[in-house]
Design an enzyme around this catalytic site. Structure first.
Site, mmCIF file in Angstrom:
data_model
loop_
_atom_site.group_PDB
_atom_site.id
_atom_site.type_symbol
_atom_site.label_atom_id
_atom_site.label_comp_id
_atom_site.label_asym_id
_atom_site.label_seq_id
_atom_site.Cartn_x
_atom_site.Cartn_y
_atom_site.Cartn_z
ATOM 1 N N GLY A 22 35.838 3.167 47.000
ATOM 2 C CA GLY A 22 36.829 2.282 46.062
ATOM 3 C C GLY A 22 37.159 3.018 44.825
ATOM 4 O O GLY A 22 36.561 3.755 44.287
ATOM 5 N N GLY A 27 37.089 4.031 37.077
ATOM 6 C CA GLY A 27 36.850 5.326 38.076
ATOM 7 C C GLY A 27 37.004 5.143 39.353
ATOM 8 O O GLY A 27 37.086 3.922 39.937
ATOM 9 N N ASP A 134 33.899 -6.891 33.334
ATOM 10 C CA ASP A 134 34.682 -6.612 34.692
ATOM 11 C C ASP A 134 34.572 -7.568 35.958
ATOM 12 O O ASP A 134 34.605 -7.086 36.983
ATOM 13 C CB ASP A 134 34.684 -5.228 35.365
ATOM 14 C CG ASP A 134 35.927 -4.716 36.037
ATOM 15 O OD1 ASP A 134 37.242 -5.344 35.807
ATOM 16 O OD2 ASP A 134 35.710 -3.818 36.828
#
Length: 146
Positions: A22, A27, A134
């Protein structure tokens, strides 16, 4: 999705990449094995380096059943940062996937299960003075075997 490194690559000493899994805001993430055979996820930090690594350092010694374990921060020969973390196998599904499967709304008991587990993990972080930066449905997963 095209990844920078392919199967068999060794951009980080002591680890062999098996496949890309992923990419996100910080990143790329790879499934890899250590030279000793330990299965791990390697996140190559490409953006927001200071923010990401500060958050990782704060979480290195935290352990909770609803959070991925972070093991270490390593640097490759080019000085790029990599986060070594728990690899979760077992064909999990993300909350994003589940929500998309229920366009008219998820069953209340399923909503309750997801949010109880999310609140438990996030609450643990908050108890340790950490805010997850996140948190989104694509980053929340459950394994098929529970």
């Amino acid at each position: 999705m095209k990844f920078t490194y392919t199967s068999g690559s060794r951009p980080l000493d002591g680890f062999t990449i098996k496949r890309g899994v992923g990419a996100g805001g910080f990143g790329e993430v790879y499934f890899a094995t250590s030279d000793a055979g330990k299965e791990v996820a390697l996140k190559r930090v490409q953006r927001n380096l200071d923010i990401e690594l500060r958050g990782v350092r704060q979480c290195l010694n935290l352990k909770h059943s609803n959070l991925i374990s972070l093991f270490d921060i390593k640097y490759d020969d080019e000085g790029e940062a990599w986060v070594v973390m728990e690899y979760v196998s077992g064909g999990g599904e993300t909350l994003k996937d589940v929500v998309e499967l229920h366009p008219n709304g998820m069953p209340p008991e399923e909503v309750d299960r997801w949010f109880r587990d999310i609140a438990s993990g996030v609450g643990y972080l908050h108890d340790h003075g950490i805010v997850h930066r996140d948190l989104k449905s694509a980053n929340i997963l459950v394994l098929k075997d529970g």
